[in-house]
Scaffold this motif. Structure first.
Motif, PDB file in Angstrom:
ATOM      1  N   GLN A   1     -69.206  42.522   4.386  1.00 60.74           N
ATOM      2  CA  GLN A   1     -68.411  43.280   3.436  1.00 60.74           C
ATOM      3  C   GLN A   1     -67.235  43.967   4.135  1.00 60.74           C
ATOM      4  O   GLN A   1     -66.123  43.981   3.611  1.00 60.74           O
ATOM      5  N   GLN A   2     -67.480  44.526   5.321  1.00 56.52           N
ATOM      6  CA  GLN A   2     -66.396  45.185   6.042  1.00 56.52           C
ATOM      7  C   GLN A   2     -65.324  44.179   6.450  1.00 56.52           C
ATOM      8  O   GLN A   2     -64.143  44.484   6.409  1.00 56.52           O
TER       9      GLN A   2
ATOM     10  N   LEU B   1     -63.160  43.674   3.528  1.00 58.92           N
ATOM     11  CA  LEU B   1     -62.282  44.830   3.337  1.00 58.92           C
ATOM     12  C   LEU B   1     -61.113  44.790   4.322  1.00 58.92           C
ATOM     13  O   LEU B   1     -59.966  45.078   3.952  1.00 58.92           O
TER      14      LEU B   1
END
Length: 148
Positions: free
Chosen positions: A2-3, A6
């Motif tokens: 997820q990071q 992002l």
């Protein structure tokens, strides 16, 4: 994972800004006004967001929550308009690299201050030497771009 997404989103958004600056600068030249160019940019952006909201079938009732915020939170749109107008004025005069170098350096300096104090509800992250060195390196990069 997820990071990483992002970070990728941040990079893509960052790449879009110089492109937007070039496009908006040409609109400003054509209309002979950075204010008109900013208006065009925001009208097109508003139309795009409305299309997205309609296609995504979002809950419009969520908008009412924004009316519970203090008045100064609504100034973000005005700040965005000033920023876009500034980019339209500065890009043809300073070039894309120097314009964005200066604005990013200012963002980083003020961002570190905002993080330190937790202004406007951002997570608190105290000023420390690594952050100061990071900002100093960005400022050094702007100086190198300017005098190269």
């Amino acid at each position: 994972m997820q990071q990483a997404l992002l970070f990728l989103f941040a990079v893509v958004a960052g790449v879009m800004l110089p492109i937007q600056a070039g496009l908006n600068s040409e609109i400003g030249k054509s209309l002979k006004s950075p204010v008109y160019a900013t208006l065009v940019s925001f009208v097109v952006g508003t139309f795009g967001l409305l299309c997205y909201l309609l296609l995504a079938r979002t809950q419009w009732s969520e908008l009412k929550n924004g009316f519970q915020l203090p008045w100064y939170y609504w100034s973000g749109g005005l700040l965005g308009a000033v920023y876009v107008a500034a980019i339209i004025v500065l890009t043809p005069r300073l070039g894309v690299a120097l314009t964005f170098g200066l604005t990013v350096a200012a963002q980083m300096v003020f961002g570190v201050i905002m993080d330190h104090y937790g202004w406007l509800g951002v997570p608190v992250s105290p000023i420390n030497w690594p952050r100061v060195i990071g900002v100093a390196l960005i400022i050094a990069g702007v100086v190198i771009v300017r005098f190269n």
